[in-house]
Design a protein around this motif. Structure first.
Motif, mmCIF file in Angstrom:
data_model
loop_
_atom_site.group_PDB
_atom_site.id
_atom_site.type_symbol
_atom_site.label_atom_id
_atom_site.label_comp_id
_atom_site.label_asym_id
_atom_site.label_seq_id
_atom_site.Cartn_x
_atom_site.Cartn_y
_atom_site.Cartn_z
ATOM 1 N N GLU A 1 0.827 -1.209 0.000
ATOM 2 C CA GLU A 1 0.000 0.000 0.000
ATOM 3 C C GLU A 1 0.857 1.253 0.000
ATOM 4 O O GLU A 1 0.535 2.242 -0.669
ATOM 5 N N SER A 2 1.952 1.198 0.740
ATOM 6 C CA SER A 2 2.851 2.352 0.797
ATOM 7 C C SER A 2 3.504 2.614 -0.562
ATOM 8 O O SER A 2 3.557 3.771 -1.031
ATOM 9 N N GLU A 3 3.997 1.556 -1.223
ATOM 10 C CA GLU A 3 4.627 1.705 -2.531
ATOM 11 C C GLU A 3 3.610 2.142 -3.586
ATOM 12 O O GLU A 3 3.918 2.929 -4.485
ATOM 13 N N LYS A 4 2.391 1.652 -3.474
ATOM 14 C CA LYS A 4 1.333 2.033 -4.411
ATOM 15 C C LYS A 4 1.025 3.526 -4.294
ATOM 16 O O LYS A 4 0.899 4.242 -5.309
ATOM 17 N N ASN A 5 0.916 4.013 -3.061
ATOM 18 C CA ASN A 5 0.642 5.442 -2.853
ATOM 19 C C ASN A 5 1.795 6.304 -3.352
ATOM 20 O O ASN A 5 1.581 7.395 -3.901
ATOM 21 N N GLU A 6 3.036 5.802 -3.171
ATOM 22 C CA GLU A 6 4.189 6.560 -3.661
ATOM 23 C C GLU A 6 4.164 6.637 -5.182
ATOM 24 O O GLU A 6 4.478 7.695 -5.771
#
Length: 379
Positions: free
Chosen positions: A126-131
């Motif tokens: 989720e963190s990489e997707k938001n980035e």
């Protein structure tokens, strides 16, 4: 002609954005279900004595801690996940008995660690997707559809070009790691974390109830006394163990942390490794000594650390005082005395070797090291 990095990793021109994100996540948090050796060690545990009893706390291992483990790893039981309870206990017990061993113990990889890894990957995804969304919005990265048209949102059918994927991996500092995986990265991101045959207990895997109850230092003393008891029993069986028995008995009357001082009276060579000279119960059984009870069966017994000698019809008999006290010597001393190589000594004991000598003395395992009775070598 050498292939470019993008062709090594991504033979196709377009990479589905979700596949790319999962690649980044797994490069950061790889699967550990096939770990071996030092990769099976996750950190350390240190005991603290509180008013409510002994409590163990996780510690972050520093470089010198990892160096100590790595320097001694070959002399310890081989680790391969899943680690059975038996191997885990043998590893911890032998680690505790290493020369200059610390008052902490390693924590070993368990099924719970793999489950926690999975949770971390889901959060990281989720963190990489938001980035990636932010990079799209700022124009730092371009995503396209299957026709090469620019896309504004992450959705099904949205891709990165292989060059853009390489640029992002390099920006994240993951390119070298990705190139090591190579074009098999799709299989790498789908690694199967199979359930272990034996669901390990958690962070205390390999730590006996006795160690958890009394702490590392006291547990080391008890292992030492148990090992010396077995060594005494073995010496008595050959009719030359009375002096060792008396020495061990005297050592019980002094501070357990200074037991090595008493043993020097018996054999200076046995105490050259401080608290790591004696073998654990598992290694003693391999050297044809009588089995000694495991520490778990003695937990809660206030007399657990005392040496108990078997009495029989001959318990009052004393060995002839003229029988010399055995002196245990190491491999290096044996090589110097015989003026032969290490390989030659091993060939004497190898029944398949042309140099096999059935009369050559059999060594005894003392803390994972071969020890010979000096008089046997002289003979």
């Amino acid at each position: 002609m050498n292939k470019s990095p993008e062709r090594i990793l991504f033979p196709k021109d377009l990479i589905y954005w979700e596949d790319f994100v999962w690649l980044v996540v797994h490069l950061r948090i790889p699967f550990r279900h096939r770990s071996t050796g030092i990769d099976c060690i996750t950190g350390g545990l240190m005991g603290s004595k509180l008013s409510s009893g002994m409590h163990f706390w996780p510690i972050v291992l520093r470089d010198e801690h990892w160096k100590f483990i790595n320097d001694h790893l070959e002399s310890l039981p081989y680790l391969e996940y899943p680690i059975s309870s038996k191997v885990a206990k043998e590893f911890i017990d032998q680690f505790v008995m290493l020369k200059d061993s610390p008052d902490w113990v390693p924590s070993l990889l368990t099924h719970a660690n793999l489950l926690f890894d999975t949770e971390k990957r889901n959060v990281a995804f989720e963190s990489e997707k938001n980035e990636l969304k932010k990079l799209m919005s700022s124009g730092d990265v371009f995503l396209v559809d299957s026709q090469g048209m620019k896309c504004e949102n992450l959705s099904l059918g949205v891709f990165l070009s292989n060059r853009e994927a390489i640029r992002l991996l390099e920006r994240k500092g993951l390119l070298d790691r990705a190139l090591m995986v190579g074009c098999d990265w799709t299989a790498f991101t789908c690694g199967s974390e199979v359930n272990t045959p034996e669901k390990t207990a958690g962070k205390y895997h390999g730590l006996s109830h006795e160690l958890l109850k009394i702490g590392v230092a006291e547990y080391r003393c008890r292992l030492t006394l148990s090992a010396l008891q077995a060594l005494t029993t073995h010496s008595e069986a050959s009719g030359s163990g009375q002096d060792l028995k008396e020495t061990v008995a005297r050592s019980r009357s002094v501070d357990k942390n200074d037991w090595s001082g008493s043993l020097r009276e018996f054999n200076p060579d046995m105490t050259d490794k401080s608290h790591g000279v004696a073998q654990t119960s598992s290694s003693l059984s391999e050297s044809n000594s009588k089995d000694i009870e495991s520490s778990d069966t003695a937990r809660g017994d206030d007399e657990g650390s005392e040496l108990k000698y078997c009495s029989d019809d001959h318990s009052g008999d004393k060995p002839d005082s003229t029988v010399p006290t055995p002196k245990w010597i190491g491999t290096k001393t044996v090589l110097e005395m015989l003026q032969v190589s290490r390989a030659t000594v091993y060939s004497y004991m190898n029944s398949t070797s042309r140099s096999y000598d059935p009369t050559f003395p059999t060594p005894h395992k003392v803390h994972s090291e071969n020890k010979w009775n000096e008089s046997d070598i002289v003979d």
